[in-house]
Design a protein around this motif. Structure first.
Motif, PDB file in Angstrom:
ATOM      1  N   UNK A 155      -8.334  -1.547   6.183  1.00 18.05           N
ATOM      2  CA  UNK A 155      -7.389  -1.719   7.282  1.00 18.05           C
ATOM      3  C   UNK A 155      -6.164  -2.467   6.762  1.00 18.05           C
ATOM      4  N   UNK A 156      -5.214  -2.748   7.659  1.00 19.63           N
ATOM      5  CA  UNK A 156      -3.952  -3.353   7.218  1.00 19.63           C
ATOM      6  C   UNK A 156      -4.096  -4.824   6.844  1.00 19.63           C
ATOM      7  N   UNK A 157      -5.194  -5.433   7.226  1.00 20.01           N
ATOM      8  CA  UNK A 157      -5.420  -6.835   6.863  1.00 20.01           C
ATOM      9  C   UNK A 157      -6.065  -6.971   5.485  1.00 20.01           C
ATOM     10  N   UNK A 158      -6.918  -6.026   5.124  1.00 19.10           N
ATOM     11  CA  UNK A 158      -7.700  -6.219   3.891  1.00 19.10           C
ATOM     12  C   UNK A 158      -7.362  -5.251   2.767  1.00 19.10           C
ATOM     13  N   UNK A 159      -6.301  -4.431   2.921  1.00 21.67           N
ATOM     14  CA  UNK A 159      -6.106  -3.407   1.895  1.00 21.67           C
ATOM     15  C   UNK A 159      -5.675  -3.969   0.545  1.00 21.67           C
ATOM     16  N   UNK A 160      -5.327  -5.256   0.479  1.00 21.47           N
ATOM     17  CA  UNK A 160      -5.038  -5.867  -0.827  1.00 21.47           C
ATOM     18  C   UNK A 160      -6.263  -5.790  -1.737  1.00 21.47           C
ATOM     19  N   UNK A 161      -7.439  -5.620  -1.139  1.00 20.60           N
ATOM     20  CA  UNK A 161      -8.672  -5.556  -1.921  1.00 20.60           C
ATOM     21  C   UNK A 161      -8.798  -4.279  -2.748  1.00 20.60           C
ATOM     22  N   UNK A 162      -7.890  -3.327  -2.556  1.00 18.27           N
ATOM     23  CA  UNK A 162      -7.917  -2.132  -3.417  1.00 18.27           C
ATOM     24  C   UNK A 162      -7.711  -2.516  -4.882  1.00 18.27           C
ATOM     25  N   UNK A 163      -7.226  -3.739  -5.108  1.00 20.67           N
ATOM     26  CA  UNK A 163      -7.065  -4.230  -6.477  1.00 20.67           C
ATOM     27  C   UNK A 163      -8.380  -4.121  -7.246  1.00 20.67           C
ATOM     28  N   UNK A 164      -9.490  -4.268  -6.545  1.00 23.73           N
ATOM     29  CA  UNK A 164     -10.802  -4.253  -7.190  1.00 23.73           C
ATOM     30  C   UNK A 164     -11.496  -2.902  -7.087  1.00 23.73           C
ATOM     31  N   UNK A 165     -10.763  -1.867  -6.658  1.00 16.45           N
ATOM     32  CA  UNK A 165     -11.365  -0.547  -6.457  1.00 16.45           C
ATOM     33  C   UNK A 165     -10.851   0.416  -7.522  1.00 16.45           C
ATOM     34  N   UNK A 166     -11.704   0.738  -8.458  1.00 21.27           N
ATOM     35  CA  UNK A 166     -11.310   1.627  -9.554  1.00 21.27           C
ATOM     36  C   UNK A 166     -11.303   3.093  -9.165  1.00 21.27           C
ATOM     37  N   UNK A 167     -11.700   3.401  -7.919  1.00 15.88           N
ATOM     38  CA  UNK A 167     -11.680   4.789  -7.453  1.00 15.88           C
ATOM     39  C   UNK A 167     -10.281   5.244  -7.039  1.00 15.88           C
ATOM     40  N   UNK A 168      -9.376   4.294  -6.827  1.00 10.17           N
ATOM     41  CA  UNK A 168      -8.057   4.609  -6.276  1.00 10.17           C
ATOM     42  C   UNK A 168      -6.968   4.356  -7.317  1.00 10.17           C
ATOM     43  N   UNK A 169      -6.125   5.384  -7.540  1.00  5.72           N
ATOM     44  CA  UNK A 169      -5.002   5.266  -8.477  1.00  5.72           C
ATOM     45  C   UNK A 169      -3.689   4.963  -7.776  1.00  5.72           C
TER      46      UNK A 169
END
Length: 362
Positions: free
Chosen positions: A87-101
Motif C-alpha cells: 500500500x502507499x504507507x509501506x511500499x518503501x519495503x520493496x527495497x527488500x523485494x528481489x522479485x521487483x525491478x
C-alpha cells in the motif's frame, strides 16, 4: 531447463518468453525479464497490466494501491503473489523485494514527484506516467533522485514507440519532406465527470494541457526534430464552474524553432474530434489522424498511406522499456526523465504566456 509444456500452469506471457528465448538459442531466465509492479490500479494501470500479458520481456509481478479490494482483484486476475502487494504507507519495503525491478507509477500527476523519489530511494527503477511532474522544478528533483540512487527514470511516452509515428520521423530524417516549415497538433475531447481528479488542480496540476495537450507539445518537438526557442499561448474558458481556477479548459499555443519552422497547437477538454498531427515541408507532408489515441493510428504522406501494422501501444512500450532497462538500448525518440523535463519547462512557459500575454523565449 523446464519447458512451457512441462509447466501446465505457466502464464501465456512466460510461455511466449520461453519460446522466444529458445528460438534465439538462449536459456530462459527471469533475469532477462523486466519484473514490474504497477502503482495506482485505476483505468490506465489496468490498461497497462492487460497489455503486458502479451509481452515477452516484461512481466507484471507486483501492485501498490491504497484499496485492498483492488489488490485482491488484481491478485486473482494476474496471479500476483501476496508478498509482492503493497500500500502507499509501506511500499518503501520493496527495497527488500528481489522479485521487483521497476515500479510503473500511474497515479494522479501531483503524486508522481514524491512517489518517484521514494521508489528511487528503495533502489528500484521508475517508469512514470506523463506528465512526469507538475513543473520543471519537481521534474529535476525526480531526475536527480534517480541519478543519485543509480536507477533509471523512464516516462510513459507510448507514442515514441508507435510504428507510423516512427515512420514519419524516419522520413523526415531522410529528407523526404524537405525543409520543415509547419506543424499542427490538435488534441482534445469533452471531459465527463466534473468531480474526477483530472479537474482537481491539487491532483492534476492544471487541466487539458497537462493531460492531453502534452501530446501536441511533445509531438511538435519530435515531429519537427528541433527544440523550440519561443512560444506564445492563449487560454479560453467557457465554463468556469466545471473548469475552476488553475484548471485550463482550452489552450492554444504556438512554437517557433531555430530553423524558422513554426507550430500551432490546440489543447482542450471541451471539444471532440481533435486528434490530428500535420507536418508540412517544402517537398511534402505527413498527416496522422488519429494521431495519439490508443489506436490504431492512421496516417498518410505525400508518398501514400502509412501501412505499418498496429501493435497495442502499452505492449510495445513495455517491451521497449525492458530493452532500455535490461540491455541499455537507446530508443529512437528519448523517453527518459530529461526528455520529460523539456516538456515540463515548456508547460511552465505556456502557463506563463497565458497569464502575461507575452511571447516567451525558451
Amino acid at each position: 531447463m523446464l519447458t512451457g509444456a512441462a509447466i501446465p500452469f505457466m502464464p501465456s506471457y512466460l510461455a511466449a518468453a520461453e519460446a522466444e528465448n529458445s528460438k534465439d538459442g538462449l536459456s530462459f531466465s527471469d533475469d532477462r525479464i523486466l519484473r514490474v509492479a504497477i502503482m495506482g490500479l485505476g483505468g490506465y494501470g489496468t490498461r497497462v497490466a492487460d497489455a503486458m500479458q502479451a509481452c515477452k520481456r516484461a512481466k507484471l509481478v507486483g501492485v501498490i494501491s491504497g484499496t485492498p479490494a483492488k489488490i485482491k482483484n488484481w491478485q486473482n486476475k494476474y496471479g500476483i503473489l501476496e508478498k509482492n502487494c503493497y500500500n502507499y504507507e509501506n511500499f518503501d519495503q520493496i527495497k527488500n523485494n528481489n522479485d521487483i525491478d521497476v515500479v510503473y507509477i500511474t497515479t494522479p500527476n501531483a503524486l508522481h514527484h514524491d512517489e518517484t523519489i521514494r521508489v528511487a530511494k528503495a533502489g528500484k527503477h521508475v517508469i512514470c506516467e506523463k506528465p512526469m511532474a507538475l513543473n520543471a522544478r519537481e521534474g529535476q528533483e525526480m531526475v536527480d533522485a534517480c541519478q543519485a540512487a543509480g536507477v533509471k527514470l523512464l516516462v510513459g511516452y507510448r507514442m515514441h514507440f508507435e510504428a507510423k509515428t516512427l515512420e514519419v520521423v524516419r522520413l523526415r530524417e531522410t529528407g523526404a519532406f524537405g525543409k520543415i516549415m509547419f506543424f499542427q497538433g490538435l488534441c482534445g475531447f469533452r471531459i465527463g465527470d466534473p468531480n474526477q481528479w483530472r479537474l482537481n488542480k491539487a491532483l492534476a496540476g492544471g487541466g487539458s494541457l497537462m493531460d492531453i495537450g502534452i501530446y501536441a507539445l511533445n509531438g511538435a518537438r519530435y515531429m519537427v526534430g528541433e527544440e523550440p526557442v519561443w512560444l506564445t499561448a492563449q487560454e479560453t474558458k467557457t465554463d468556469p464552474q466545471k473548469f475552476k481556477e488553475g484548471v485550463d479548459e482550452t489552450i492554444q499555443f504556438q512554437l517557433g524553432f531555430p530553423s524558422g519552422a513554426v507550430a500551432s497547437c490546440l489543447s482542450t477538454y471541451n471539444m471532440n474530434n481533435l486528434d490530428r498531427f500535420f507536418l508540412n515541408g517544402e517537398k511534402g507532408f505527413a498527416e496522422l489522424q488519429p494521431s495519439t489515441g490508443y489506436g490504431p493510428i492512421e496516417g498518410r504522406t505525400h508518398l501514400g498511406p502509412l501501412t505499418q501494422p498496429h501493435t497495442t501501444h502499452q505492449t510495445k512500450q513495455m517491451e521497449e522499456m525492458a530493452g532500455i532497462i535490461l540491455d541499455g538500448h537507446k530508443p529512437i525518440i528519448a523517453v527518459d526523465g530529461n526528455e520529460a523535463i523539456k516538456d515540463l519547462k515548456l508547460i511552465d512557459a505556456i502557463y506563463k504566456a497565458c497569464k502575461t500575454g507575452q511571447k516567451i523565449d525558451v
